[in-house]
Design an enzyme around this catalytic site. Sequence first.
Site: not given
Length: 218
Positions: A2, A104
């Site tokens: 993350c 992402e």
Amino acid sequence: MCGRFSQFSAYPRLAKRLRVSMDADAPPPRYNIPPGTWIAGVRKSAHDAPPVQLNFWWGYRPKWAKGKAAQPINARVETVATSGYFKHAFARARCIVPADGWYEWLATVSGKQPHYLTRIDREPIAFAGIYAEREDGSLGCAILTEPARGSAAEVHDRMPLILDDASLEPWLDPDLTDRETIRAVVRHIDAGVIEHWPVSRAVNRPGNDEDAGLINPA
């Protein structure tokens, strides 16, 4: 992993659910939060104390580490409870980072394409985090990650550990220190509630944090 996330509506909704004592105004909307910045989070100082809002530096480095020690932004669930760098924080210094979603990057023939991942129902997301006091007295945190599940695995092999509602209070409880007990009472959300879509490569610029259009489908 993350490495970027958004926090524009989740904080006040999650704070209300947790009955957070607000030490400061609700954080301003942010759509592309990068590491190495201050982020809003929640912690408890004692079992019977109310959760409080605090600002954490997104980069974990305990004050005893000093110097040029690593400053990770993520900690893996597989090793966080046993790593010498993280295990004290896992036992006694856990926090929650409210979010609306995260980014992402998916490798494609035309380069890395950013995707935005969020809950299908747009409910607040609660990232599990750990924190430690830094050399300057401030608090630095890392967000826990786990192997990607569900549709998140289509984009990356890791994802943040997102707590389900029943896990919020025990995760914040500093008196809950036993590793196996923590693992027994803390659960992640069902992978089926996560969806994702490609977004503009404008999100690649870390300073681009105030544009609400960043989360729109490309």
